[in-house]
Scaffold this active site. Structure first.
Site, PDB file in Angstrom:
ATOM      1  N   LEU A   1      -4.742   8.926   7.981  1.00 37.13           N
ATOM      2  CA  LEU A   1      -6.037   8.314   8.315  1.00 37.13           C
ATOM      3  C   LEU A   1      -5.970   6.961   7.640  1.00 37.13           C
ATOM      4  CD1 LEU A   1      -8.443  11.221   6.980  1.00 37.13           C
ATOM      5  CD2 LEU A   1      -8.590   9.987   9.182  1.00 37.13           C
TER       6      LEU A   1
ATOM      7  N   ASP B   1       1.728   2.479   3.444  1.00 40.44           N
ATOM      8  CA  ASP B   1       0.787   3.346   3.450  1.00 40.44           C
ATOM      9  C   ASP B   1       1.447   5.118   3.595  1.00 40.44           C
ATOM     10  OD1 ASP B   1      -1.575   5.371   3.125  1.00 40.44           O
ATOM     11  OD2 ASP B   1      -2.256   5.016   4.949  1.00 40.44           O
TER      12      ASP B   1
ATOM     13  N   HIS C   1       0.834  -1.106   0.091  1.00 40.52           N
ATOM     14  CA  HIS C   1       0.043   0.097   0.003  1.00 40.52           C
ATOM     15  C   HIS C   1       0.952   1.327  -0.084  1.00 40.52           C
ATOM     16  CE1 HIS C   1      -3.583   2.292   1.600  1.00 40.52           C
ATOM     17  NE2 HIS C   1      -2.806   3.372   1.249  1.00 40.52           N
TER      18      HIS C   1
ATOM     19  N   HIS D   1       1.618   5.393  -1.460  1.00 41.51           N
ATOM     20  CA  HIS D   1       1.094   6.386  -2.457  1.00 41.51           C
ATOM     21  C   HIS D   1       2.287   7.140  -2.956  1.00 41.51           C
ATOM     22  CE1 HIS D   1      -2.964   6.734  -0.720  1.00 41.51           C
ATOM     23  NE2 HIS D   1      -2.343   6.246   0.326  1.00 41.51           N
ATOM     24  N   LEU D   2       2.372   7.349  -4.311  1.00 37.29           N
ATOM     25  CA  LEU D   2       3.822   7.767  -5.133  1.00 37.29           C
ATOM     26  C   LEU D   2       3.258   9.387  -5.492  1.00 37.29           C
ATOM     27  CD1 LEU D   2       5.273   4.781  -7.052  1.00 37.29           C
ATOM     28  CD2 LEU D   2       6.215   5.995  -5.200  1.00 37.29           C
ATOM     29  N   ARG D   3       2.017   9.484  -5.718  1.00 37.65           N
ATOM     30  CA  ARG D   3       1.542  10.788  -6.337  1.00 37.65           C
ATOM     31  C   ARG D   3       2.185  10.801  -7.619  1.00 37.65           C
ATOM     32  NH1 ARG D   3      -1.653  10.869  -1.687  1.00 37.65           N
ATOM     33  NH2 ARG D   3      -0.325  11.702  -0.003  1.00 37.65           N
TER      34      ARG D   3
ATOM     35  N   HIS E   1       2.896  14.455   1.760  1.00 35.03           N
ATOM     36  CA  HIS E   1       2.349  15.917   1.487  1.00 35.03           C
ATOM     37  C   HIS E   1       3.472  16.845   1.806  1.00 35.03           C
ATOM     38  CE1 HIS E   1      -1.959  14.300   1.349  1.00 35.03           C
ATOM     39  NE2 HIS E   1      -1.587  13.450   2.363  1.00 35.03           N
TER      40      HIS E   1
ATOM     41  N   HIS F   1     -10.346   0.829   2.008  1.00 36.31           N
ATOM     42  CA  HIS F   1     -10.143   1.877   3.178  1.00 36.31           C
ATOM     43  C   HIS F   1     -11.148   1.643   4.021  1.00 36.31           C
ATOM     44  CE1 HIS F   1      -8.597   5.989   4.692  1.00 36.31           C
ATOM     45  NE2 HIS F   1      -9.578   5.721   5.416  1.00 36.31           N
TER      46      HIS F   1
ATOM     47  N   HIS G   1      -4.279  -0.907   5.765  1.00 39.42           N
ATOM     48  CA  HIS G   1      -3.849  -0.123   6.919  1.00 39.42           C
ATOM     49  C   HIS G   1      -4.967  -0.294   8.354  1.00 39.42           C
ATOM     50  CE1 HIS G   1      -6.891   2.403   5.197  1.00 39.42           C
ATOM     51  NE2 HIS G   1      -5.784   3.237   4.196  1.00 39.42           N
TER      52      HIS G   1
ATOM     53  N   LYS H   1      -9.560  -0.535  -5.871  1.00 44.29           N
ATOM     54  CA  LYS H   1      -9.433  -0.006  -4.265  1.00 44.29           C
ATOM     55  C   LYS H   1     -10.852   0.964  -4.244  1.00 44.29           C
ATOM     56  CE  LYS H   1      -7.911   2.350  -0.600  1.00 44.29           C
ATOM     57  NZ  LYS H   1      -6.881   2.374   0.069  1.00 44.29           N
TER      58      LYS H   1
ATOM     59  N   ALA I   1      -4.065  14.440   5.690  1.00 46.01           N
ATOM     60  CA  ALA I   1      -3.650  13.350   6.610  1.00 46.01           C
ATOM     61  C   ALA I   1      -2.721  12.545   5.666  1.00 46.01           C
ATOM     62  CB  ALA I   1      -4.769  12.398   6.523  1.00 46.01           C
TER      63      ALA I   1
ATOM     64  N   ASN J   1      -5.274   7.188  -5.756  1.00 44.04           N
ATOM     65  CA  ASN J   1      -6.170   8.518  -5.439  1.00 44.04           C
ATOM     66  C   ASN J   1      -5.493   9.807  -5.762  1.00 44.04           C
ATOM     67  OD1 ASN J   1      -4.189   8.115  -3.540  1.00 44.04           O
ATOM     68  ND2 ASN J   1      -5.101   9.300  -1.872  1.00 44.04           N
TER      69      ASN J   1
HETATM   70  C1  NCD Z   1      -3.485   8.901   2.220  1.00 43.76           C
HETATM   71  C2  NCD Z   1      -3.180   9.832   1.269  1.00 43.76           C
HETATM   72  O1  NCD Z   1      -2.585  11.184   1.731  1.00 43.76           O
HETATM   73  O2  NCD Z   1      -3.274   9.978   0.197  1.00 43.76           O
HETATM   74  N1  NCD Z   1      -3.410   9.605   3.617  1.00 43.76           N
HETATM   75  C3  NCD Z   1      -3.213   9.024   4.489  1.00 43.76           C
HETATM   76  O3  NCD Z   1      -3.135   9.675   5.670  1.00 43.76           O
HETATM   77  N2  NCD Z   1      -3.210   7.785   4.895  1.00 43.76           N
HETATM   78  C4  NCD Z   1      -4.857   8.456   1.909  1.00 43.76           C
HETATM   79  C5  NCD Z   1      -5.212   7.233   2.626  1.00 43.76           C
HETATM   80  O4  NCD Z   1      -4.671   6.174   2.328  1.00 43.76           O
HETATM   81  O5  NCD Z   1      -6.154   7.435   3.486  1.00 43.76           O
HETATM   82 ZN    ZN Z   2      -3.176   5.193   1.782  1.00 42.97          ZN
END
Ligand code: NCD
Ligand code: ZN
Length: 345
Positions: free
Chosen positions: A219, A247, A13, A15-17, A251, A136, A174, A99, A263, A41
């Site tokens: 989150l 996860d 899991h 997030h690479l953006r 940011h 989620h 998560h 997802k 988050a 996302n």
């Molecule tokens: C994630 C995000 O920033 O994309 N944020 C997080 O707090 N984990 C989204 C997510 O997985 O809930």
């Molecule tokens: Zn996530």
């Protein structure tokens, strides 16, 4: 000095953006991890197989020269997702999972699912052809306390869905509560859970005691200590249903350090050091490989990695940057609040 050799880990899991942020963070994952389940996302989200194919190309193009890393693509489930597109994407080998974000649950989740009935045709197809649903697991209605949202989701959404479609493979992503751990342990089939690095280390005090600490806010939000202990016990148990999903969610600092902070916690760079510390503390270094490198591939039906990595415990503390410069701006690195001595050599 102490060495621990394990199969190269994967992150189930991540997030690479996109754009500059993607270019700024990907090396922290590809340095240690062979593969990762890539969260969809983005803005706009990765909804179709064509979106996922294009995003995959951007990820591969951002990799440092010489790094071998396989992004495992997911689609963002909407009420309009086309079952045929999911099936074609899966058959081609591109789409590894879909997802489910309940609408409004977290960062960039406004196009998520409001009414699960509308997503039933695609969920039924996924159950039929064996595509896992990553969830989620939080309800989003304002009457439910944020610390109860995972437990209420299990009771009111997940359990009814699994009774309706027992053949659907579900990854509870998560997991942050004892309720979630117990629910997974009680299941007979088709349910597994990922656990993040930071939820093994912090409880909600990290966010709220001594002033508000936005870099510990994510989150699902970290819960009470008894929940953290349940997550730890599950992670180090060797139980095949639990595996690592960091996860890691970068940011830039101005979006975290403000009146309404985003988050997400950034852990890619020091996750393996943190995990070795946690597993050693639990007297379970021999279970780290199962959690980080074996259980995830087994669940997703993929081979384990051939390569290995060596973790080394050294007397001097290992230091990581407090922040990384990404090209999109500074991102604060997760601080476990204890010195780290394990490093990947
Ligand atoms: C994630 C995000 O920033 O994309 N944020 C997080 O707090 N984990 C989204 C997510 O997985 O809930
Ligand atoms: Zn996530």
């Amino acid at each position: 000095m102490q060495d621990l050799v394990i199969r190269r880990p994967d992150d189930w899991h991540l997030h690479l953006r996109d754009g500059d942020m993607l270019k700024g963070v990907i090396a922290d994952t590809s340095r240690h991890f062979a593969r990762a389940i890539i969260m969809p996302n983005l803005v706009p989200p990765v909804v179709t197989a064509a979106d996922a194919a294009a995003y995959r190309e951007r990820i591969l193009a951002a990799l440092p020269a010489g790094d071998r890393f396989e992004p495992l693509m997911t689609l963002y489930l909407t009420e309009g997702t086309d079952p045929d597109d999911v099936e074609a994407g899966h058959k081609s080998g591109l789409v590894k999972a879909v997802k489910l974000y309940p609408a409004g649950a977290t960062t960039n989740s406004h196009s998520g699912v409001r009414n699960i009935d509308k997503a039933m045709p695609v969920l039924e197809r996924m159950a039929k052809i064996g595509v896992p649903l990553c969830v989620h697991g939080e309800v989003t209605t304002s009457d439910v306390d944020i610390f109860d949202r995972e437990a209420v989701f299990i009771e009111t959404v997940l359990d009814p869905l699994r009774k309706r479609l027992p053949e659907l493979k579900v990854t509870m992503e998560h997991v942050t509560t004892k309720d979630g751990i117990d629910y997974i342990k009680a299941s007979k089939a088709n349910l597994a859970g990922s656990i993040t690095t930071h939820h093994l280390i912090i409880n909600r005090n990290a966010i709220l005691v001594g002033g508000i600490k936005p870099h510990y806010y994510c989150l699902p939000v970290a819960k009470r200590e008894n929940h953290r202990l349940a997550l730890r016990a599950a992670a180090v148990s060797g139980d095949k249903r639990f595996f690592l999903g960091t996860d890691s969610a970068p940011h830039v600092d101005p979006l975290k350090e403000c009146a309404c902070g985003c988050a997400g916690i950034y852990t890619s760079i020091n996750t393996m050091s943190c995990l070795a510390h946690v597993f050693e503390e639990e007297g379970a270094l021999d279970k780290l490989e199962a959690f980080a490198s074996l259980n995830g591939p087994a669940w997703y039906g993929l081979p384990v990695n051939d390569e290995t990595i060596t973790l080394r415990k050294q007397a001097d503390a290992v230091t990581y940057p407090k922040k990384i410069e990404t090209g999109a701006g500074l991102v604060t690195v997760f601080d476990p609040m204890f010195p780290l001595h394990w490093t990947v050599v």
